[in-house]
Design a protein around this motif. Sequence first.
Motif, PDB file in Angstrom:
ATOM      1  N   LEU A 269       0.839  -1.207   0.000  1.00 30.46           N
ATOM      2  CA  LEU A 269       0.000   0.000   0.000  1.00 30.46           C
ATOM      3  C   LEU A 269       0.870   1.251   0.000  1.00 30.46           C
ATOM      4  CD1 LEU A 269      -2.734  -1.003   2.627  1.00 30.46           C
ATOM      5  CD2 LEU A 269      -3.150  -0.562   0.198  1.00 30.46           C
ATOM      6  N   ALA A 270       1.930   1.213   0.793  1.00 35.26           N
ATOM      7  CA  ALA A 270       2.824   2.370   0.908  1.00 35.26           C
ATOM      8  C   ALA A 270       3.507   2.679  -0.415  1.00 35.26           C
ATOM      9  CB  ALA A 270       3.868   2.111   1.992  1.00 35.26           C
ATOM     10  N   ARG A 271       3.637   1.650  -1.245  1.00 40.02           N
ATOM     11  CA  ARG A 271       4.258   1.867  -2.570  1.00 40.02           C
ATOM     12  C   ARG A 271       3.240   2.288  -3.614  1.00 40.02           C
ATOM     13  NH1 ARG A 271       7.677  -3.626  -2.299  1.00 40.02           N
ATOM     14  NH2 ARG A 271       9.210  -2.961  -0.769  1.00 40.02           N
ATOM     15  N   GLY A 272       1.971   2.438  -3.191  1.00 43.20           N
ATOM     16  CA  GLY A 272       0.952   2.920  -4.123  1.00 43.20           C
ATOM     17  C   GLY A 272       0.196   1.838  -4.873  1.00 43.20           C
ATOM     18  N   ALA A 273       0.335   0.584  -4.451  1.00 42.42           N
ATOM     19  CA  ALA A 273      -0.360  -0.507  -5.135  1.00 42.42           C
ATOM     20  C   ALA A 273      -1.845  -0.517  -4.774  1.00 42.42           C
ATOM     21  CB  ALA A 273       0.275  -1.848  -4.758  1.00 42.42           C
TER      22      ALA A 273
ATOM     23  N   LEU B 123      -0.995 -13.481  -4.535  1.00 40.87           N
ATOM     24  CA  LEU B 123      -1.808 -14.663  -4.877  1.00 40.87           C
ATOM     25  C   LEU B 123      -2.979 -14.837  -3.907  1.00 40.87           C
ATOM     26  CD1 LEU B 123       1.116 -17.144  -5.688  1.00 40.87           C
ATOM     27  CD2 LEU B 123      -0.019 -15.564  -7.237  1.00 40.87           C
ATOM     28  N   LEU B 124      -3.652 -13.722  -3.609  1.00 44.29           N
ATOM     29  CA  LEU B 124      -4.817 -13.726  -2.717  1.00 44.29           C
ATOM     30  C   LEU B 124      -5.986 -13.045  -3.421  1.00 44.29           C
ATOM     31  CD1 LEU B 124      -2.953 -12.515   0.507  1.00 44.29           C
ATOM     32  CD2 LEU B 124      -3.759 -14.839   0.078  1.00 44.29           C
ATOM     33  N   SER B 125      -7.179 -13.091  -2.801  1.00 46.79           N
ATOM     34  CA  SER B 125      -8.335 -12.402  -3.389  1.00 46.79           C
ATOM     35  C   SER B 125      -8.368 -10.948  -2.918  1.00 46.79           C
ATOM     36  CB  SER B 125      -9.632 -13.108  -2.969  1.00 46.79           C
ATOM     37  OG  SER B 125      -9.877 -12.866  -1.590  1.00 46.79           O
ATOM     38  N   GLU B 126      -9.080 -10.110  -3.676  1.00 45.13           N
ATOM     39  CA  GLU B 126      -9.221  -8.701  -3.277  1.00 45.13           C
ATOM     40  C   GLU B 126      -9.944  -8.599  -1.934  1.00 45.13           C
ATOM     41  OE1 GLU B 126     -10.052  -5.361  -6.088  1.00 45.13           O
ATOM     42  OE2 GLU B 126     -10.334  -7.007  -7.511  1.00 45.13           O
ATOM     43  N   LYS B 127     -10.894  -9.499  -1.709  1.00 50.11           N
ATOM     44  CA  LYS B 127     -11.648  -9.490  -0.449  1.00 50.11           C
ATOM     45  C   LYS B 127     -10.697  -9.723   0.735  1.00 50.11           C
ATOM     46  CE  LYS B 127     -15.664 -11.526   1.794  1.00 50.11           C
ATOM     47  NZ  LYS B 127     -16.645 -12.616   1.815  1.00 50.11           N
ATOM     48  N   THR B 128      -9.755 -10.641   0.559  1.00 50.99           N
ATOM     49  CA  THR B 128      -8.780 -10.927   1.620  1.00 50.99           C
ATOM     50  C   THR B 128      -7.914  -9.697   1.895  1.00 50.99           C
ATOM     51  OG1 THR B 128      -8.730 -13.252   0.963  1.00 50.99           O
ATOM     52  CG2 THR B 128      -6.896 -12.482   2.301  1.00 50.99           C
ATOM     53  N   ILE B 129      -7.521  -8.988   0.827  1.00 46.96           N
ATOM     54  CA  ILE B 129      -6.706  -7.773   0.998  1.00 46.96           C
ATOM     55  C   ILE B 129      -7.503  -6.717   1.763  1.00 46.96           C
ATOM     56  CG2 ILE B 129      -5.445  -5.919  -0.184  1.00 46.96           C
ATOM     57  CD1 ILE B 129      -4.177  -8.769  -0.360  1.00 46.96           C
ATOM     58  N   SER B 130      -8.797  -6.599   1.454  1.00 46.22           N
ATOM     59  CA  SER B 130      -9.658  -5.648   2.180  1.00 46.22           C
ATOM     60  C   SER B 130      -9.710  -5.995   3.669  1.00 46.22           C
ATOM     61  CB  SER B 130     -11.077  -5.654   1.598  1.00 46.22           C
ATOM     62  OG  SER B 130     -11.058  -5.151   0.288  1.00 46.22           O
TER      63      SER B 130
ATOM     64  N   ARG C 145      -6.256  -4.708  -6.061  1.00 47.91           N
ATOM     65  CA  ARG C 145      -6.145  -5.720  -7.119  1.00 47.91           C
ATOM     66  C   ARG C 145      -4.680  -6.092  -7.358  1.00 47.91           C
ATOM     67  NH1 ARG C 145      -7.344  -9.951  -8.937  1.00 47.91           N
ATOM     68  NH2 ARG C 145      -9.520  -9.340  -8.681  1.00 47.91           N
ATOM     69  N   GLU C 146      -3.800  -5.082  -7.415  1.00 50.52           N
ATOM     70  CA  GLU C 146      -2.372  -5.340  -7.650  1.00 50.52           C
ATOM     71  C   GLU C 146      -1.760  -6.122  -6.491  1.00 50.52           C
ATOM     72  OE1 GLU C 146      -1.409  -1.347 -10.349  1.00 50.52           O
ATOM     73  OE2 GLU C 146      -1.217  -1.275  -8.165  1.00 50.52           O
ATOM     74  N   ILE C 147      -2.168  -5.768  -5.265  1.00 45.12           N
ATOM     75  CA  ILE C 147      -1.642  -6.484  -4.093  1.00 45.12           C
ATOM     76  C   ILE C 147      -2.140  -7.929  -4.098  1.00 45.12           C
ATOM     77  CG2 ILE C 147      -1.573  -6.573  -1.559  1.00 45.12           C
ATOM     78  CD1 ILE C 147      -2.035  -3.507  -1.598  1.00 45.12           C
TER      79      ILE C 147
END
Length: 201
Positions: A152-156, A166-173, A159-161
């Motif tokens: 996040l700190a790098r601006g990703a 190799l995870l879902s967007e929901k998991t990142i949230s 979706r990019e993270i």
Amino acid sequence: MGKVLVVDDHPVVRLAVRVLLEQGGHLVLEADNGVDALQQVRNQGPDLVLLDIGIPKLDGLALIPRLLEQERPPKVLVLSSQPPQHLAQRCRQLGAGGFLSKEAELDGLADAVKAVLAGYSYFPQLPPAEAGSEQQQLASLSDRELAVLRQLARGATNREIADAMLLSEKTISTYKARLHLKLGTSNLVELLELAKRQGLD
């Protein structure tokens, strides 16, 4: 002298490290992501893995335990641009043999490689974090949470993270929500400002 696998997604860093290690008589292999690194460890059996933390597909913190559970586990020396106060102790707990900051001159690299190959630890001396400080809050994060914060700190984007880890967007949230809770931030701007103050960008 040993066989060293250099894992870094920056070709210039890999080249500089390769030249330095080859001058010291080491045989050098290279990988630019965690998945390829694991494959090379299985196929080539390096004595030492010189590992960056912020690599694609399988980041360094997730890779260290997987390297150490191999049939012939290599020694692991972390070479990172991330601040040692957040990562050195974490890498030690995961089983790495040493931690070297890219911010330091690479002069110390040959000594660090020699020490870790010989079975010694090579970690910087760091003052303990003050109770309730941002450093202590960051120390409370899981490896995955810290990896998400660094991205996040790098601006990703989420979706990019998700793709990189190799995870879902929901998991990142979910990880972002946990970061807010643990770090006492209420929005992304506050989260990124904290990350910047602590040198994670």
